[in-house]
Design a protein around this motif. Structure first.
Motif: not given
Length: 498
Positions: A115-117, A148-152, A159-165, A170-177
């Motif tokens: 799990x990626x948090x 968790x929420x968005x891939x680190x 949606x940009x990749x901040x160096x690496x990701x 699966x991604x489980x995001x909370x409340x709204x997309x």
């Protein structure tokens, strides 16, 4: 979501740790589903120092008490205060193992689920140092990843990749997309997306404005132009389509057919002689007007005589397969100047417009342009790579500057308007990466405009059902074998279901 959470905490006095617990509860069910029937599964939860890491630690606690062998990998020291610190304190009291840095690789490799948090939605700079190394280890050694929420490493806004990701299954995001989950390249890292409710009161939604949206099936159905029982062909509008040339007559046939199957009452193809004959063989209901040509392509001769007729249409389409030469450019510019009905500019018309993009500033009518990244590059002077990395901003900026709807084609197409709103189209697949599918999309948009939909709504609907038709065609033919004409066979069923 950050603003909504702040309102929930500060104004409604909902404890932030309760929101964190709700997030962890939402995560648990997806973890159990991913683990399936495995006997004695092992889970590694990789936690950053902030609230995203706190969500991960709350999850680890819940998994632990449910009998799942769970360990924690800390990306950094946990903040001394806050909800993450509370959960970390519980983790220590429960004696849930914390993996030392020298054993991270083996822990990831031995786990059935990681799990990626590490990072949440607030990431604003590139991952560096140990964080970068950790993300790369997750991608290399983890068997299955839920973020968790968005891939680190993915920017939640762009949606940009901040160096690496992290590359998640699966991604489980909370409340709204989060828009970064649906905008490429971030969408490629998100995997299957699940949106979990964390009990945010609905009354807070009206307090927050957003400029991004994507359609659900039910929302698309509600946007479709109504079809009254007491009606005739005039009730559903006329589409005037300037398309085709001696070398590309099929583009005209595809666009005209798509306008009809999408619901236009009457479709008239304004075409050179050879293209007109192809249209007649393909779609017998299409009316044709033979226009003067030069070397098998459009020229400006005779346009003035057509002005009154075409401007009585509900929509004017210019571009599919019309070719590229100075005469075509003159033709396009002249037609744009005299147009008094909504315009759809596609393909070769955009090539002509790129010769002097300021021609768009002379428009007196609503207009949608439908470029792919290469065409957008010609229109803006930006590199294709810059456009792909900033698709939403590119489309929004162009729409604002030139007062047009910009439909920027991509794996997730962006439809932007001059007011600063945009739609992310999430339907479709690589089955649509074939010549002619863009001509079908153009005809679909024209069909919706002809029936009275505004240009922005028609463009959103066109992209949505175009993608759906590609998905349906791929189910019967495979992603390899879909051709543009296949889409026409599936559009009627999709609209019938709606």
């Amino acid at each position: 979501m950050q603003k909504i959470e702040r309102l929930a905490i500060e104004e409604l006095e909902i404890p932030s740790i309760l929101l964190m617990e709700n997030a962890a509860i939402g995560l648990v069910k997806h973890c159990f589903k991913a683990l399936g029937e495995l006997k004695k599964p092992k889970v590694s939860v990789v936690c950053g120092p902030g609230n995203n890491g706190g969500d991960g630690m709350a999850l680890a606690r819940l998994l632990h008490v449910k009998g799942i062998e769970t360990n924690i990998i800390l990306a950094a020291d946990v903040n001394e205060k806050g909800d993450a610190a509370v959960n970390y304190g519980i983790i220590k009291k429960l004696k849930i193992p914390v993996v030392s840095h020298e054993h991270i690789q083996s822990a990831l490799a031995a786990s059935d689920l990681t799990v990626d948090a590490v990072f949440g939605t607030g990431l604003s700079r590139n991952a560096q140092g140990f964080f970068k190394d950790l993300i790369e280890m997750i991608n290399r050694y983890a068997k299955y990843v839920i973020s968790v929420d968005i891939p680190s490493g993915v920017n939640s806004d762009t949606g940009r990749i901040m160096g690496c990701a992290v590359k998640a299954a699966q991604t489980v995001t909370f409340g709204f997309a989060k828009t970064g989950l649906y905008l490429y390249p971030g969408a490629e890292y998100a995997g299957e997306i699940h949106i979990e409710d964390i009990s945010i009161p609905s009354q807070l939604l009206d307090r927050v404005k957003t400029n991004a949206q994507f359609l659900t099936d039910s929302e698309a159905k509600e946007l479709l132009p109504p079809r009254k029982q007491r009606s005739n062909k005039g009730s559903f509008g006329k589409a005037a389509i300037f398309a085709g040339s001696n070398e590309m007559p099929g583009a005209a046939a595809l666009a005209c057919s798509a306008a009809y199957v999408t619901g236009a009452g009457l479709v008239c193809a304004y075409a050179v002689s050879h293209a007109a004959s192809v249209v007649h063989k393909w779609q017998r209901e299409v009316i044709t007007r033979i226009v003067p040509d030069k070397d098998g392509m459009f020229c400006r001769d005779g346009i003035a005589q057509l002005a009154e007729e075409i401007n009585s249409s509900g929509v004017i389409v210019i571009g599919p397969g019309i070719g590229r030469c100075p005469d075509v450019t003159e033709f396009v510019f002249e037609l744009v100047k005299i147009a008094k009905a909504p315009l759809v500019l596609d393909a070769d018309a955009l090539y002509a417009v790129s010769e002097n993009v300021n021609i768009l500033k002379t428009l007196k009518v609503p207009c949608v342009i439908t470029p792919h990244p290469g065409e957008m590059s010609r229109l803006t002077g930006l590199s294709v790579s810059d456009i792909l990395d900033n698709a939403a901003d590119t489309a929004l900026n162009f729409s604002k500057e030139f007062n047009v709807i910009t439909l920027l084609k991509d794996a997730h197409t962006i439809i932007a308007n001059p007011q600063g709103s945009y739609n992310i189209n999430t339907t479709g697949s690589n089955a649509l990466s074939k010549a002619g599918t863009g001509d079908v999309l153009t005809g679909m948009i024209a069909g919706f405009i002809a029936q009275g939909a505004d240009v922005f709504t028609a463009s959103i609907l066109g992209a949505y059902y175009h993608g759906k038709s590609g998905e349906a065609a791929a189910l019967s033919k495979s992603n390899y074998s879909v051709s543009a004409s296949c889409l026409l066979d599936h559009i009627p069923a999709l609209l019938r279901l709606s």
